[in-house]
Every structure is written in structure tokens, then in C-alpha cells.
Design a protein around this motif. Structure first.
Motif, PDB file in Angstrom:
ATOM      1  N   VAL A  24       0.800  -1.169  -0.122  1.00  0.00           N
ATOM      2  CA  VAL A  24      -0.051   0.038   0.129  1.00  0.00           C
ATOM      3  C   VAL A  24       0.944   1.385  -0.181  1.00  0.00           C
ATOM      4  O   VAL A  24       0.599   2.162  -0.840  1.00  0.00           O
ATOM      5  CB  VAL A  24      -0.942   0.007   1.372  1.00  0.00           C
ATOM      6  N   GLY A  25       1.953   1.314   0.944  1.00  0.00           N
ATOM      7  CA  GLY A  25       2.849   2.337   1.024  1.00  0.00           C
ATOM      8  C   GLY A  25       3.597   2.674  -0.647  1.00  0.00           C
ATOM      9  O   GLY A  25       3.459   3.804  -0.833  1.00  0.00           O
ATOM     10  N   THR A  26       3.940   1.628  -1.171  1.00  0.00           N
ATOM     11  CA  THR A  26       4.538   1.620  -2.582  1.00  0.00           C
ATOM     12  C   THR A  26       3.721   2.172  -3.413  1.00  0.00           C
ATOM     13  O   THR A  26       3.770   3.131  -4.172  1.00  0.00           O
ATOM     14  CB  THR A  26       5.143   0.290  -3.001  1.00  0.00           C
ATOM     15  N   GLY A  27       2.376   1.593  -3.523  1.00  0.00           N
ATOM     16  CA  GLY A  27       1.369   1.893  -4.440  1.00  0.00           C
ATOM     17  C   GLY A  27       1.211   3.480  -4.272  1.00  0.00           C
ATOM     18  O   GLY A  27       0.973   3.967  -5.360  1.00  0.00           O
ATOM     19  N   GLN A  36       7.891   4.744 -12.167  1.00  0.00           N
ATOM     20  CA  GLN A  36       7.784   3.785 -13.256  1.00  0.00           C
ATOM     21  C   GLN A  36       7.167   2.288 -12.447  1.00  0.00           C
ATOM     22  O   GLN A  36       7.278   2.372 -11.230  1.00  0.00           O
ATOM     23  CB  GLN A  36       9.179   3.240 -13.653  1.00  0.00           C
ATOM     24  N   TYR A  37       6.891   1.539 -13.141  1.00  0.00           N
ATOM     25  CA  TYR A  37       6.414  -0.070 -12.526  1.00  0.00           C
ATOM     26  C   TYR A  37       7.527  -0.863 -12.954  1.00  0.00           C
ATOM     27  O   TYR A  37       7.924  -1.378 -14.013  1.00  0.00           O
ATOM     28  CB  TYR A  37       5.116  -0.227 -13.296  1.00  0.00           C
ATOM     29  N   GLY A 100      -8.205  -5.590  -6.975  1.00  0.00           N
ATOM     30  CA  GLY A 100      -7.097  -4.684  -7.078  1.00  0.00           C
ATOM     31  C   GLY A 100      -5.969  -5.341  -7.910  1.00  0.00           C
ATOM     32  O   GLY A 100      -5.569  -4.889  -9.025  1.00  0.00           O
ATOM     33  N   TYR A 101      -5.527  -6.444  -7.572  1.00  0.00           N
ATOM     34  CA  TYR A 101      -4.379  -7.362  -8.293  1.00  0.00           C
ATOM     35  C   TYR A 101      -4.725  -7.291  -9.595  1.00  0.00           C
ATOM     36  O   TYR A 101      -3.928  -6.987 -10.449  1.00  0.00           O
ATOM     37  CB  TYR A 101      -3.903  -8.441  -7.624  1.00  0.00           C
ATOM     38  N   SER A 102      -5.917  -7.852 -10.164  1.00  0.00           N
ATOM     39  CA  SER A 102      -6.211  -8.349 -11.281  1.00  0.00           C
ATOM     40  C   SER A 102      -6.416  -7.122 -12.211  1.00  0.00           C
ATOM     41  O   SER A 102      -5.875  -7.115 -13.295  1.00  0.00           O
ATOM     42  CB  SER A 102      -7.606  -9.043 -11.240  1.00  0.00           C
ATOM     43  N   ARG A 103      -7.157  -6.028 -11.753  1.00  0.00           N
ATOM     44  CA  ARG A 103      -7.240  -4.659 -12.415  1.00  0.00           C
ATOM     45  C   ARG A 103      -5.901  -4.059 -12.791  1.00  0.00           C
ATOM     46  O   ARG A 103      -5.391  -3.712 -13.861  1.00  0.00           O
ATOM     47  CB  ARG A 103      -8.310  -3.893 -11.588  1.00  0.00           C
ATOM     48  N   SER A 104      -4.971  -3.991 -11.721  1.00  0.00           N
ATOM     49  CA  SER A 104      -3.694  -3.414 -11.796  1.00  0.00           C
ATOM     50  C   SER A 104      -2.972  -4.278 -12.795  1.00  0.00           C
ATOM     51  O   SER A 104      -2.296  -3.495 -13.696  1.00  0.00           O
ATOM     52  CB  SER A 104      -3.018  -3.465 -10.582  1.00  0.00           C
ATOM     53  N   LYS A 113      -1.692   1.455 -12.458  1.00  0.00           N
ATOM     54  CA  LYS A 113      -1.112   0.047 -11.890  1.00  0.00           C
ATOM     55  C   LYS A 113      -0.927   0.315 -10.583  1.00  0.00           C
ATOM     56  O   LYS A 113      -1.584  -0.123  -9.559  1.00  0.00           O
ATOM     57  CB  LYS A 113       0.042  -0.513 -12.543  1.00  0.00           C
ATOM     58  N   HIS A 114      -0.249   1.370 -10.193  1.00  0.00           N
ATOM     59  CA  HIS A 114       0.209   1.722  -8.582  1.00  0.00           C
ATOM     60  C   HIS A 114      -1.096   2.551  -7.995  1.00  0.00           C
ATOM     61  O   HIS A 114      -1.364   2.010  -6.759  1.00  0.00           O
ATOM     62  CB  HIS A 114       1.029   2.813  -8.438  1.00  0.00           C
ATOM     63  N   ARG A 115      -1.925   3.317  -8.751  1.00  0.00           N
ATOM     64  CA  ARG A 115      -3.087   3.670  -8.010  1.00  0.00           C
ATOM     65  C   ARG A 115      -4.211   2.486  -7.752  1.00  0.00           C
ATOM     66  O   ARG A 115      -4.668   2.607  -6.578  1.00  0.00           O
ATOM     67  CB  ARG A 115      -3.931   4.691  -8.858  1.00  0.00           C
ATOM     68  N   LEU A 116      -4.403   1.645  -8.521  1.00  0.00           N
ATOM     69  CA  LEU A 116      -5.406   0.486  -8.220  1.00  0.00           C
ATOM     70  C   LEU A 116      -5.082  -0.376  -7.077  1.00  0.00           C
ATOM     71  O   LEU A 116      -5.695  -0.504  -6.057  1.00  0.00           O
ATOM     72  CB  LEU A 116      -5.441  -0.656  -9.700  1.00  0.00           C
TER      73      LEU A 116
END
Ligand code: HEM
Ligand code: HEM
Length: 144
Positions: A24-27, A36-37, A100-104, A113-116
């Protein structure tokens, strides 16, 4: 087998929580800074999902064998907590994290990706914190 599963489920909570807080902190920070991802980010988000799915599997087995789950004694706090509140809260949290994982994973740009992850894992984390049988809340629950 019952005692081993309860200890695994109880101890694994800490791994799941540490991974969730890190994810969550990273996202959130990488969403805000439009970073970047990286492959490291992908692995962190994936390992967090795996730890949660593992808790889910162990929890599902416990639901059938635990003496603390009894749907005909819901007027008693202990049985109601494990039979209804813990199970429902965790099911919703796990659904949010998996969505969240799947949508990201399917999103195409890094910030999305990070926001989701930040939003879905963040909501999941709050629900999990509220649904854990902390020893100061539930009689007989342990720290590990
Ligand atoms: C739908 C998913 C889940 C189900 C069905 C479930 C089910 C259960 C059940 C039946 C118990 C009672 C075990 C007993 O003492 O007899 C339990 C305890 C517990 N669960 Fe879950 N669980 C789930 C998800 C989770 C998650 C995601 C976490 C944390 C990340 C978690 C953390 C705990 C903890 C800390 C205990 C207390 C263990 C102890 O007393 O030492 N559970 N769970
Ligand atoms: C009944 C139990 C389980 C159910 C219903 C379940 C459900 C799901 C679902 C719906 C996804 C899809 C996410 C996506 O759209 O990519 C998923 C992904 C995943 N699950 Fe589970 N899961 C379960 C147990 C487990 C267990 C026990 C593990 C590992 C210990 C696990 C590891 C994974 C992994 C690694 C992925 C991601 C695959 C990828 O990279 O796309 N799951 N799971």
C-alpha cells in the motif's frame, strides 16, 4: 492438524500484514510521484496476493473444523465473531485485494497500476485490521 493450522493462520497474519503495508505504501507513493512500474513492484504486489490467498485457504479449512465456529450459537460473542464477523470481513477484504491485483495487472500505464494497488489493497488492509481477532478484543486469541 487443527492446532497446526491455527498457528500457521495466526503467524502468517504478520507476513500478510507486513507485505500489505509495504504494497500500500509503495502503491500510493508511486501513484503520487508518477513513478515507473518495476519488476520489484510487480513481485511485491504478487507476493502480497499470494500471502492473502494462503490465509484464505487456511481460513476456509478452519471454518469447517474450528470449535469456535458454530452457526447455532450466534448469540454468543465468540461464536458470532468467528462464524460471521471475521469470515465476512475477510471475504470482502480478499475480494477487494484480488480485484485490485487483477485490474492493476491488466492496466497499461504505470500510474494506474500503482493507483489501483494503493486503493484496493489499502481498503483491504483496513478491513483486515478491523476483522483480526486481536487478543485485546477477543478472549482466547493469540498474538502469534
Ligand atoms: C475468508 C477468509 C478467512 C476465514 C474463513 C478465516 C477463518 C478463521 C477461523 C475459523 C478462525 C478461528 C480459528 C480457531 O481459533 O479455532 C480464524 C482465526 C484467525 N484468523 Fe482467520 N480467516 C480468514 C482470513 C484471515 C486473514 C486474511 C487473516 C489475517 C491476515 C486472518 C487472521 C486470523 C487470526 C490472527 C486468527 C486468530 C488465531 C489465534 O487465535 O491465534 N484470517 N480465522
Ligand atoms: C480457493 C482458493 C483460491 C481462490 C478461489 C483463488 C482465486 C484467485 C483468483 C480469482 C485469481 C485471479 C486474479 C487475476 O485476475 O489475475 C487468483 C490469482 C492468484 N492466486 Fe489465488 N485463489 C485461491 C488460492 C490460492 C492459493 C492457495 C495460492 C498460493 C499459495 C494462490 C495464488 C495465486 C496467484 C499466484 C495468483 C496470481 C496469478 C497471476 O499472476 O495472475 N491462490 N486467485
Amino acid at each position: 492438524m487443527y492446532s497446526g493450522l491455527v498457528h500457521a493462520h495466526s503467524g502468517l497474519r504478520w507476513i500478510a500484514l507486513v507485505l500489505l503495508v509495504a504494497a500500500v505504501g509503495t502503491g500510493i507513493s508511486k501513484w503520487q510521484s508518477r513513478s515507473q512500474y518495476t519488476d520489484g513492484n510487480r513481485k511485491l504486489y504478487l507476493f502480497t496476493l499470494i500471502s492473502i490467498h494462503t490465509q484464505f485457504i487456511i481460513g476456509l479449512i478452519l471454518l469447517f473444523i474450528s470449535p469456535k465456529v458454530n452457526f447455532s450459537m450466534l448469540s454468543e460473542k465468540l461464536y458470532r465473531f468467528y462464524s460471521v464477523e471475521h469470515t465476512t470481513g475477510m471475504l470482502i477484504a480478499i475480494a477487494l485485494i484480488t480485484i485490485g491485483y487483477s485490474r492493476s495487472k491488466r492496466a497499461s500505464d504505470a500510474t494506474t497500476k500503482h493507483r489501483l494497488i494503493g486503493i484496493f489493497y489499502g481498503l483491504g488492509l483496513l478491513l483486515i485490521l478491523a476483522s483480526i481477532p486481536w487478543p485485546f478484543r477477543i478472549v482466547g486469541a493469540g498474538w502469534f
